[in-house]
Motif scaffolding. Structure first.
Motif, short mmCIF file in Angstrom:
data_model
loop_
_atom_site.label_atom_id
_atom_site.label_comp_id
_atom_site.label_asym_id
_atom_site.label_seq_id
_atom_site.Cartn_x
_atom_site.Cartn_y
_atom_site.Cartn_z
N GLY A 7 7.10 41.57 -59.25
CA GLY A 7 8.55 42.38 -59.29
C GLY A 7 8.93 40.55 -59.20
O GLY A 7 8.58 39.64 -59.92
N ILE A 8 10.42 41.28 -58.95
CA ILE A 8 11.02 39.89 -58.36
C ILE A 8 10.82 38.58 -57.29
O ILE A 8 10.38 39.46 -56.17
CB ILE A 8 12.19 40.19 -58.36
N ARG A 9 10.46 38.45 -57.60
CA ARG A 9 10.25 36.71 -56.33
C ARG A 9 11.43 35.39 -56.38
O ARG A 9 10.88 35.28 -55.40
CB ARG A 9 8.86 36.12 -57.18
N LYS A 10 12.31 35.80 -57.82
CA LYS A 10 12.80 34.72 -57.53
C LYS A 10 14.33 34.87 -58.01
O LYS A 10 14.74 35.13 -59.08
CB LYS A 10 12.82 33.37 -57.68
N LEU A 11 15.62 35.01 -57.10
CA LEU A 11 16.48 35.48 -57.97
C LEU A 11 17.87 33.96 -57.62
O LEU A 11 18.00 33.12 -56.89
CB LEU A 11 17.02 36.32 -56.89
N VAL A 12 18.79 33.93 -58.39
CA VAL A 12 19.93 33.09 -57.83
C VAL A 12 20.81 34.42 -58.02
O VAL A 12 21.08 34.62 -58.31
CB VAL A 12 20.09 32.49 -59.31
N VAL A 13 21.87 33.70 -56.28
CA VAL A 13 23.00 33.89 -55.89
C VAL A 13 24.01 33.53 -55.88
O VAL A 13 24.81 32.51 -55.33
CB VAL A 13 22.75 34.98 -53.93
N PHE A 14 25.35 33.77 -56.91
CA PHE A 14 26.67 32.95 -57.16
C PHE A 14 27.42 33.76 -55.70
O PHE A 14 27.74 35.16 -56.02
CB PHE A 14 26.53 33.62 -58.23
N ALA A 15 27.86 32.70 -55.36
CA ALA A 15 28.94 33.99 -55.08
C ALA A 15 30.67 32.75 -54.22
O ALA A 15 29.89 31.06 -54.52
CB ALA A 15 28.59 33.92 -52.92
N THR A 16 31.49 33.05 -53.71
CA THR A 16 32.43 32.67 -53.61
C THR A 16 32.10 31.33 -52.44
O THR A 16 32.94 30.73 -52.17
CB THR A 16 33.88 32.90 -54.41
N GLN A 17 31.80 31.96 -51.55
CA GLN A 17 32.02 31.76 -50.22
C GLN A 17 30.38 30.90 -50.10
O GLN A 17 29.27 31.68 -50.28
CB GLN A 17 32.21 32.14 -48.84
N LYS A 23 29.35 33.36 -41.04
CA LYS A 23 30.93 34.20 -41.46
C LYS A 23 31.45 33.29 -42.36
O LYS A 23 32.82 33.58 -42.40
CB LYS A 23 31.04 33.07 -40.39
N SER A 24 30.83 33.91 -44.13
CA SER A 24 31.84 33.48 -45.04
C SER A 24 32.63 35.19 -44.86
O SER A 24 31.35 36.03 -45.00
CB SER A 24 30.81 33.08 -46.40
N TRP A 25 33.68 35.27 -45.16
CA TRP A 25 34.50 36.04 -45.24
C TRP A 25 33.69 37.50 -44.86
O TRP A 25 34.33 37.38 -43.92
CB TRP A 25 35.19 36.24 -47.33
N SER A 26 33.83 38.37 -45.80
CA SER A 26 33.10 39.59 -45.93
C SER A 26 31.61 39.95 -44.44
O SER A 26 30.59 40.19 -44.63
CB SER A 26 33.21 40.91 -46.15
N ASN A 27 30.47 38.71 -44.85
CA ASN A 27 29.49 38.39 -44.54
C ASN A 27 28.78 39.38 -45.43
O ASN A 27 27.88 39.61 -45.32
CB ASN A 27 28.61 37.99 -43.62
N VAL A 28 29.13 39.86 -46.53
CA VAL A 28 28.33 40.59 -47.08
C VAL A 28 27.27 39.67 -47.62
O VAL A 28 26.00 40.62 -48.10
CB VAL A 28 29.20 41.31 -48.09
N PRO A 29 27.71 39.13 -48.89
CA PRO A 29 26.43 37.61 -49.71
C PRO A 29 25.61 37.44 -48.62
O PRO A 29 24.50 37.31 -48.48
CB PRO A 29 27.49 36.57 -50.33
N TYR A 30 25.26 36.97 -46.92
CA TYR A 30 25.16 36.42 -46.13
C TYR A 30 24.25 37.92 -46.15
O TYR A 30 23.06 37.50 -45.54
CB TYR A 30 25.80 36.29 -44.71
N LEU A 31 23.95 39.18 -45.66
CA LEU A 31 23.71 39.71 -45.36
C LEU A 31 22.41 40.33 -46.62
O LEU A 31 21.47 40.96 -46.70
CB LEU A 31 24.22 41.18 -44.70
N PHE A 32 23.15 40.19 -47.69
CA PHE A 32 22.59 41.09 -49.21
C PHE A 32 21.54 40.03 -49.24
O PHE A 32 20.60 39.88 -49.63
CB PHE A 32 23.67 40.41 -50.27
N CYS A 33 22.00 38.65 -48.76
CA CYS A 33 20.40 37.79 -48.90
C CYS A 33 19.59 37.67 -48.31
O CYS A 33 18.59 37.52 -48.30
CB CYS A 33 20.82 35.99 -49.08
N GLU A 34 19.86 37.40 -46.85
CA GLU A 34 19.05 38.01 -45.64
C GLU A 34 17.86 38.72 -45.79
O GLU A 34 16.82 39.30 -46.11
CB GLU A 34 19.70 38.46 -44.78
#
Length: 107
Positions: A7-17, A23-34
């Motif tokens: 399966g997927i073992r490594k991803l690159v996540v790009f975000a503007t924050q 605490k970064s804007w809507s915290n959606v990228p944080y929750l996604f990454c977690e």
């Protein structure tokens, strides 16, 4: 996901924050990454930065143009083609670096 499963073992996540900060804007990228981390997926978190000088120039230009009769806009630098090109350049340079690292035997 168990480590022995394919399966997927490594991803690159790009975000503007910063996606590692809750605490970064809507915290959606944080929750996604977690969530991805909890699935044993290794992440390379990359923050796409605005060019501050260009952003300030656009804001100043908007202030000057506002004095013209009938000129009103909600347009912003972050919506511009120039910002899009610079973000694409940042994304491409990170991806090129990762490909080079993979070819050299890095993770």
């Amino acid at each position: 996901m168990a480590p022995d499963q394919q399966g997927i073992r490594k991803l690159v996540v790009f975000a503007t924050q910063d996606s590692s900060e809750s605490k970064s804007w809507s915290n959606v990228p944080y929750l996604f990454c977690e969530t991805l981390k909890s699935q044993c997926i290794s992440l390379e978190q990359v923050t796409i930065r605005e060019n501050v000088l260009l952003r300030l120039l656009v804001l100043d230009l908007k202030k000057v143009l506002r004095v013209l009769p009938g000129f009103e806009t909600i347009w912003d630098y972050s919506r511009s083609g120039l910002h899009s090109l610079l973000a694409q350049w940042q994304r491409d340079s990170v991806c090129r670096k990762m490909v080079i690292e993979m070819r050299l035997g890095g993770d």
